[in-house]
Design a protein around this motif. Structure first.
Motif, PDB file in Angstrom:
ATOM      1  N   ASN A   1       0.811  -1.227   0.000  1.00 16.34           N
ATOM      2  CA  ASN A   1       0.000   0.000   0.000  1.00 16.34           C
ATOM      3  C   ASN A   1       0.847   1.281   0.000  1.00 16.34           C
ATOM      4  O   ASN A   1       0.316   2.373  -0.052  1.00 16.34           O
ATOM      5  N   LEU A   2       2.158   1.143   0.055  1.00 11.30           N
ATOM      6  CA  LEU A   2       3.034   2.335   0.115  1.00 11.30           C
ATOM      7  C   LEU A   2       3.451   2.753  -1.291  1.00 11.30           C
ATOM      8  O   LEU A   2       3.397   1.956  -2.234  1.00 11.30           O
ATOM      9  N   PRO A   3       3.895   4.023  -1.467  1.00  8.87           N
ATOM     10  CA  PRO A   3       4.351   4.477  -2.788  1.00  8.87           C
ATOM     11  C   PRO A   3       5.456   3.565  -3.333  1.00  8.87           C
ATOM     12  O   PRO A   3       6.249   3.026  -2.562  1.00  8.87           O
ATOM     13  N   LYS A   4       5.490   3.454  -4.665  1.00 12.77           N
ATOM     14  CA  LYS A   4       6.464   2.554  -5.318  1.00 12.77           C
ATOM     15  C   LYS A   4       7.901   2.995  -5.113  1.00 12.77           C
ATOM     16  O   LYS A   4       8.826   2.187  -5.104  1.00 12.77           O
ATOM     17  N   SER A   5       8.085   4.316  -4.996  1.00 14.14           N
ATOM     18  CA  SER A   5       9.442   4.794  -4.761  1.00 14.14           C
ATOM     19  C   SER A   5       9.374   6.121  -4.009  1.00 14.14           C
ATOM     20  O   SER A   5       8.309   6.726  -3.900  1.00 14.14           O
ATOM     21  N   LEU A   6      10.508   6.510  -3.462  1.00 16.06           N
ATOM     22  CA  LEU A   6      10.531   7.721  -2.642  1.00 16.06           C
ATOM     23  C   LEU A   6      11.838   8.461  -2.886  1.00 16.06           C
ATOM     24  O   LEU A   6      12.922   7.883  -2.828  1.00 16.06           O
ATOM     25  N   ARG A   7      11.704   9.771  -3.117  1.00 11.78           N
ATOM     26  CA  ARG A   7      12.867  10.596  -3.383  1.00 11.78           C
ATOM     27  C   ARG A   7      13.394  11.162  -2.068  1.00 11.78           C
ATOM     28  O   ARG A   7      12.647  11.757  -1.295  1.00 11.78           O
ATOM     29  N   LEU A   8      14.643  10.953  -1.799  1.00 10.34           N
ATOM     30  CA  LEU A   8      15.276  11.472  -0.585  1.00 10.34           C
ATOM     31  C   LEU A   8      16.649  12.031  -0.946  1.00 10.34           C
ATOM     32  O   LEU A   8      17.162  11.764  -2.035  1.00 10.34           O
ATOM     33  N   ALA A   9      17.225  12.796  -0.030  1.00 11.01           N
ATOM     34  CA  ALA A   9      18.619  13.194  -0.197  1.00 11.01           C
ATOM     35  C   ALA A   9      19.481  12.238   0.615  1.00 11.01           C
ATOM     36  O   ALA A   9      19.022  11.669   1.605  1.00 11.01           O
ATOM     37  N   VAL A  10      20.700  12.061   0.186  1.00 10.15           N
ATOM     38  CA  VAL A  10      21.627  11.260   0.961  1.00 10.15           C
ATOM     39  C   VAL A  10      22.840  12.121   1.290  1.00 10.15           C
ATOM     40  O   VAL A  10      23.289  12.930   0.467  1.00 10.15           O
ATOM     41  N   VAL A  11      23.307  11.996   2.528  1.00 12.12           N
ATOM     42  CA  VAL A  11      24.536  12.679   2.954  1.00 12.12           C
ATOM     43  C   VAL A  11      25.469  11.595   3.461  1.00 12.12           C
ATOM     44  O   VAL A  11      25.114  10.837   4.366  1.00 12.12           O
ATOM     45  N   ASP A  12      26.627  11.518   2.876  1.00 16.25           N
ATOM     46  CA  ASP A  12      27.591  10.481   3.244  1.00 16.25           C
ATOM     47  C   ASP A  12      28.800  11.158   3.884  1.00 16.25           C
ATOM     48  O   ASP A  12      29.456  11.983   3.261  1.00 16.25           O
ATOM     49  N   ALA A  13      29.041  10.827   5.165  1.00 13.80           N
ATOM     50  CA  ALA A  13      30.215  11.369   5.862  1.00 13.80           C
ATOM     51  C   ALA A  13      31.065  10.192   6.276  1.00 13.80           C
ATOM     52  O   ALA A  13      30.612   9.335   7.033  1.00 13.80           O
ATOM     53  N   ARG A  14      32.272  10.116   5.744  1.00  8.25           N
ATOM     54  CA  ARG A  14      33.137   8.974   6.093  1.00  8.25           C
ATOM     55  C   ARG A  14      34.484   9.474   6.584  1.00  8.25           C
ATOM     56  O   ARG A  14      35.039  10.445   6.080  1.00  8.25           O
ATOM     57  N   GLU A  15      34.968   8.792   7.600  1.00  9.48           N
ATOM     58  CA  GLU A  15      36.216   9.211   8.226  1.00  9.48           C
ATOM     59  C   GLU A  15      37.410   8.778   7.382  1.00  9.48           C
ATOM     60  O   GLU A  15      37.449   7.653   6.875  1.00  9.48           O
ATOM     61  N   ILE A  16      38.356   9.697   7.253  1.00 11.59           N
ATOM     62  CA  ILE A  16      39.599   9.355   6.569  1.00 11.59           C
ATOM     63  C   ILE A  16      40.731   9.512   7.573  1.00 11.59           C
ATOM     64  O   ILE A  16      40.584  10.206   8.584  1.00 11.59           O
ATOM     65  N   ASN A  17      41.828   8.857   7.331  1.00  8.07           N
ATOM     66  CA  ASN A  17      43.003   8.941   8.219  1.00  8.07           C
ATOM     67  C   ASN A  17      42.687   8.522   9.663  1.00  8.07           C
ATOM     68  O   ASN A  17      43.244   9.080  10.603  1.00  8.07           O
ATOM     69  N   ALA A  18      41.776   7.584   9.847  1.00  7.09           N
ATOM     70  CA  ALA A  18      41.470   7.138  11.214  1.00  7.09           C
ATOM     71  C   ALA A  18      42.659   6.371  11.784  1.00  7.09           C
ATOM     72  O   ALA A  18      43.378   5.698  11.047  1.00  7.09           O
ATOM     73  N   ALA A  19      42.852   6.493  13.084  1.00  8.36           N
ATOM     74  CA  ALA A  19      43.922   5.740  13.739  1.00  8.36           C
ATOM     75  C   ALA A  19      43.631   4.246  13.614  1.00  8.36           C
ATOM     76  O   ALA A  19      42.475   3.835  13.470  1.00  8.36           O
ATOM     77  N   ALA A  20      44.695   3.450  13.699  1.00 13.58           N
ATOM     78  CA  ALA A  20      44.558   2.007  13.451  1.00 13.58           C
ATOM     79  C   ALA A  20      43.627   1.331  14.462  1.00 13.58           C
ATOM     80  O   ALA A  20      42.956   0.357  14.146  1.00 13.58           O
ATOM     81  N   ASN A  21      43.559   1.887  15.680  1.00 16.10           N
ATOM     82  CA  ASN A  21      42.780   1.206  16.728  1.00 16.10           C
ATOM     83  C   ASN A  21      41.323   1.676  16.822  1.00 16.10           C
ATOM     84  O   ASN A  21      40.619   1.275  17.733  1.00 16.10           O
ATOM     85  N   VAL A  22      40.879   2.555  15.917  1.00 11.72           N
ATOM     86  CA  VAL A  22      39.470   2.954  15.972  1.00 11.72           C
ATOM     87  C   VAL A  22      38.734   2.503  14.716  1.00 11.72           C
ATOM     88  O   VAL A  22      39.322   2.404  13.637  1.00 11.72           O
TER      89      VAL A  22
END
Ligand SMILES: [Mn+2]
Length: 429
Positions: free
Chosen positions: A239-260
């Protein structure tokens, strides 16, 4: 009792047996239901949300209680099925612009029946525990009528297609962290589409401390764009719409320390994201989800000692958790207010309680002449000063400010005093 000697009040505040019996009687009472306690959560929140952009933050947490195979106390499984306890799913209102905790609006407290065996994918909405994200939001809707704007906010568990469509129906915006890759309307993979987006900016953000994790700085790389999610293949969703338009925000960490473990947030949102600034704003709002984790931490580990409760039956334990949730929110508000600020005292305390606070303030100021409450009496900071003192804080600006346990103890004492104060006319007659 207040008019006489406060020695009785001290006794009350020290876990006096009679108080315990009364509190037990309260929890046992047939008219005191979990639903009614949860309904009472939103009392002061409704006025506090007026004209603000409100982040309506939801999350689920498990509260463990000790049981044995002979004595389960009516509690269902939590964790990986090896523990027993209660689940709490609150919706917390937070000011999007300044992070102020406005209070609880709705939620559920329950314990599981039987075993939990259905996998996540086939559960999408057929299952009560996913449904709670939607019912909790819909219940909050009329209570948010005065808000200027509402953004529902949740972690990966809230990556539910029906929640996105329902939020739009309710005039809510939504920000959710993606849990799993999905198909778009054109059959392409969501995650592949995001990975193909250009990285537009870098920024260093500070991540607050969390359970077993110290605070740290993270260098983030930002991507954003528009996507068109396809409705999942599931008979419950036809019963829901076939598709839905949304925005996406992608935040990814770079240069993370080896232990995190490097941070990677794929945030889906109904807000328009037209620029890098808009995208950073979404990241900033999502970061405020931290406050609900702080709320759970206060509730579970810092002084409430729920797990130590001797209450024997599930129905009373559910009520206990519902009562404690409200108290934990007040503790969070006092923690936010302790350093000053303009938050109004009436957001948290009603007229009678403010009168009690005024009387206690006089008493505290008279006790040590050099120590005066430095805050204006219409602010929550003023109340935090008093309740911190009642909880054992010495009040000196050079001392460590009161923490959650001090506030919790202060509130317990204060509530006993306020209860006595409200009876004073009866006692005098
Ligand atoms: Mn969660």
């Amino acid at each position: 009792m207040v008019a006489g000697k406060n020695v009785c009040l001290r006794r009350l505040s020290r876990g006096d047996r009679a108080l315990e019996v009364r509190f037990n009687r309260f929890l046992r009472h047939g008219k005191v239901t979990v639903e009614r306690i949860i309904d009472s959560w939103s009392g002061s929140t409704v006025a506090a949300v007026a004209d603000r952009h409100v982040l309506a933050i939801q999350d689920t947490s498990e509260i463990h209680f000790n049981t044995t195979s002979q004595r389960r106390r009516g509690l269902g499984e939590i964790g990986k099925g090896n523990q027993h306890g209660v689940l709490l799913h609150p919706l917390l209102a937070v000011d999007a612009d300044n992070g102020e905790c406005l209070g609880l609006l709705s939620g559920e407290v329950w314990t599981r029946e039987g075993r939990r065996t259905v996998s996540h994918d086939s559960r999408d909405l057929s299952d009560k525990e996913s449904q709670r994200w939607i019912t909790t939001a819909v219940t909050a809707k009329p209570r948010l009528a005065g808000a200027a704007m509402v953004t529902l906010l949740g972690d990966r568990e809230s990556d539910i297609f029906a929640l996105y469509t329902k939020a739009a129906e309710q005039d809510f915006h939504v920000i959710a962290r993606s849990m799993h890759d999905r198909k778009q309307a054109d059959e392409t993979s969501l995650y592949a589409t995001i990975d193909a987006m250009a990285a537009v900016q870098r920024r260093t953000i500070k991540l607050p401390a969390r359970a077993q994790r110290p605070s740290r700085e993270a260098d983030l790389e930002l991507r954003f764009g528009v996507i068109e999610l396809a409705r999942p293949q599931n008979k419950f969703l036809r019963n829901l719409p076939k598709s839905l338009r949304l925005a996406v925000v992608d935040a990814r960490e770079i240069n993370a320390a080896a232990n995190v473990e490097p941070l990677h947030w794929r945030l889906l949102t109904s807000h328009e994201v037209a620029s890098a600034d808009d995208a950073w704003q979404i990241v900033g709002w999502y970061k405020q989800r931290w406050i609900i984790e702080q709320f759970f931490r206060v509730l579970k580990t810092q002084g409430f000692k729920l797990e130590d409760s001797q209450i024997g039956t599930a129905d009373r334990l559910l009520k206990l958790v519902a009562v404690a949730a409200k108290a934990a929110v007040i503790t969070i508000q006092l923690l936010q207010a302790r350093n000053g600020g303009r938050q109004s005292v009436s957001k948290t305390f009603n007229v009678e309680k403010i009168a009690t606070l005024t009387a206690l303030n006089h008493q505290l100021e008279a006790r040590t002449r050099r120590l005066k409450n430095p805050h204006p009496s219409d602010t929550l900071a003023w109340a935090a000063w008093i309740i911190g003192r009642l909880g054992g804080w010495d009040g000196y600006p050079s001392s460590k400010p009161p923490g959650p346990i001090t506030f919790k103890n202060g509130l317990e004492y204060f509530n006993a005093v306020a209860a006595g104060w409200s009876l004073r006319d009866m006692c005098m007659h």
